[in-house]
Design a protein around this motif. Structure first.
Motif, PDB file in Angstrom:
ATOM      1  N   ARG A 189       0.622  -1.294  -0.087  1.00 32.65           N
ATOM      2  CA  ARG A 189       0.011   0.144  -0.101  1.00 32.65           C
ATOM      3  C   ARG A 189       0.820   1.244   0.202  1.00 32.65           C
ATOM      4  O   ARG A 189       1.957   1.196   0.524  1.00 32.65           O
ATOM      5  CB  ARG A 189      -0.863   0.063   1.285  1.00 32.65           C
ATOM      6  CG  ARG A 189      -1.807  -0.943   1.302  1.00 32.65           C
ATOM      7  CD  ARG A 189      -2.777  -0.893   2.414  1.00 32.65           C
ATOM      8  NE  ARG A 189      -2.096  -0.508   3.684  1.00 32.65           N
ATOM      9  CZ  ARG A 189      -2.182  -1.176   4.810  1.00 32.65           C
ATOM     10  NH1 ARG A 189      -2.717  -2.150   4.966  1.00 32.65           N
ATOM     11  NH2 ARG A 189      -1.510  -0.774   5.945  1.00 32.65           N
ATOM     12  N   THR A 190       0.329   2.336  -0.522  1.00 35.55           N
ATOM     13  CA  THR A 190       1.048   3.434  -0.451  1.00 35.55           C
ATOM     14  C   THR A 190       0.957   4.095   0.906  1.00 35.55           C
ATOM     15  O   THR A 190      -0.268   4.229   1.619  1.00 35.55           O
ATOM     16  CB  THR A 190       0.755   4.719  -1.443  1.00 35.55           C
ATOM     17  OG1 THR A 190      -0.945   4.708  -1.146  1.00 35.55           O
ATOM     18  CG2 THR A 190       0.867   4.146  -3.041  1.00 35.55           C
ATOM     19  N   LEU A 191       1.952   4.661   1.248  1.00 35.67           N
ATOM     20  CA  LEU A 191       1.953   5.373   2.802  1.00 35.67           C
ATOM     21  C   LEU A 191       2.289   6.711   2.694  1.00 35.67           C
ATOM     22  O   LEU A 191       3.170   6.982   1.668  1.00 35.67           O
ATOM     23  CB  LEU A 191       3.099   4.448   3.838  1.00 35.67           C
ATOM     24  CG  LEU A 191       2.911   2.815   3.981  1.00 35.67           C
ATOM     25  CD1 LEU A 191       4.086   2.399   4.361  1.00 35.67           C
ATOM     26  CD2 LEU A 191       1.490   2.622   4.578  1.00 35.67           C
ATOM     27  N   GLY A 192       2.034   7.472   3.764  1.00 32.48           N
ATOM     28  CA  GLY A 192       2.273   8.785   3.527  1.00 32.48           C
ATOM     29  C   GLY A 192       3.739   9.101   4.338  1.00 32.48           C
ATOM     30  O   GLY A 192       4.321   7.931   4.992  1.00 32.48           O
ATOM     31  N   PRO A 193       4.107  10.107   4.369  1.00 33.12           N
ATOM     32  CA  PRO A 193       5.647  10.502   4.670  1.00 33.12           C
ATOM     33  C   PRO A 193       5.688  10.227   6.468  1.00 33.12           C
ATOM     34  O   PRO A 193       6.586   9.626   6.976  1.00 33.12           O
ATOM     35  CB  PRO A 193       5.882  11.821   4.657  1.00 33.12           C
ATOM     36  CG  PRO A 193       4.509  12.547   4.043  1.00 33.12           C
ATOM     37  CD  PRO A 193       3.688  11.176   3.800  1.00 33.12           C
ATOM     38  N   ILE A 194       4.758  10.582   7.160  1.00 33.28           N
ATOM     39  CA  ILE A 194       4.822  10.229   8.652  1.00 33.28           C
ATOM     40  C   ILE A 194       4.770   8.821   8.805  1.00 33.28           C
ATOM     41  O   ILE A 194       5.592   8.209   9.760  1.00 33.28           O
ATOM     42  CB  ILE A 194       3.582  11.071   9.299  1.00 33.28           C
ATOM     43  CG1 ILE A 194       3.965  12.442   9.115  1.00 33.28           C
ATOM     44  CG2 ILE A 194       3.725  10.735  10.861  1.00 33.28           C
ATOM     45  CD1 ILE A 194       2.747  13.438   9.639  1.00 33.28           C
ATOM     46  N   THR A 195       3.920   8.069   7.990  1.00 29.78           N
ATOM     47  CA  THR A 195       3.766   6.572   8.430  1.00 29.78           C
ATOM     48  C   THR A 195       5.121   6.000   8.073  1.00 29.78           C
ATOM     49  O   THR A 195       5.608   5.103   8.869  1.00 29.78           O
ATOM     50  CB  THR A 195       2.652   6.035   7.729  1.00 29.78           C
ATOM     51  OG1 THR A 195       1.422   7.011   7.918  1.00 29.78           O
ATOM     52  CG2 THR A 195       2.183   4.613   8.124  1.00 29.78           C
ATOM     53  N   ARG A 196       5.719   6.403   6.907  1.00 30.42           N
ATOM     54  CA  ARG A 196       6.895   5.733   6.564  1.00 30.42           C
ATOM     55  C   ARG A 196       8.226   6.075   7.597  1.00 30.42           C
ATOM     56  O   ARG A 196       8.895   5.380   7.912  1.00 30.42           O
ATOM     57  CB  ARG A 196       7.419   6.241   5.275  1.00 30.42           C
ATOM     58  CG  ARG A 196       6.702   5.394   4.036  1.00 30.42           C
ATOM     59  CD  ARG A 196       7.374   6.040   2.753  1.00 30.42           C
ATOM     60  NE  ARG A 196       6.676   7.234   2.619  1.00 30.42           N
ATOM     61  CZ  ARG A 196       6.804   8.036   1.680  1.00 30.42           C
ATOM     62  NH1 ARG A 196       7.450   7.682   0.704  1.00 30.42           N
ATOM     63  NH2 ARG A 196       6.388   9.215   1.551  1.00 30.42           N
TER      64      ARG A 196
END
Length: 144
Positions: A131-138
């Motif tokens: 899934r694509t993740l946002g910068p904070i989750t990454r």
């Protein structure tokens, strides 16, 4: 009168003899004319037959020569086909023998190729399944 003819009339005997000879020649000529004509026709026909026979012999020789050349060309073509086929069979046998002689190397190469293909396929599948993740989750590793 004596029994012998007189010698006084010599010109008369000569003229009669000439006339008789002329008649005999004419009669002989008329009697032999058909035979002469037939002999002339036979000679002409014999010449025509001889000419036709010579022409037929020449044509037969030409046909025989042509058949011999055609047969020679076909034999040569057959020989070349056999040589080509035997060359191909020899090349195939050599390739087969090379494969059999180097079967371990060939099996190792096939194994390496299949392993590399499987690894690439696995990596591509893993990447596309995420899934694509946002910068904070990454940044947090998916905890937030």
């Amino acid at each position: 009168m004596s029994m012998s003819p007189s010698n006084n009339d010599t010109s008369q005997n000569s003229v009669a003899a000439k006339a008789a000879a002329s008649k005999a020649r004419g009669t002989a000529s008329r009697a032999t004319a058909p035979a002469s004509k037939a002999a002339g026709k036979a000679a002409d026909k014999t010449g025509d037959v001889a000419s036709a026979a010579a022409g037929a012999a020449e044509r037969t020789a030409e046909v025989t020569n042509s058949v011999a050349h055609t047969a020679a060309r076909r034999v040569e073509a057959g020989r070349q086909a056999v040589v080509s086929a035997s060359g191909q069979a020899a090349a195939f046998a050599k390739t087969t023998w090379t494969i059999i002689a180097n079967r371990k190397i060939l099996a190792a190469g096939v194994g390496v190729g299949l392993t590399a293909l499987s690894a690439m396929s696995f990596a591509a599948g893993r990447r596309s399944g995420r899934r694509t993740l946002g910068p904070i989750t990454r940044m947090t590793g998916g905890r937030i």
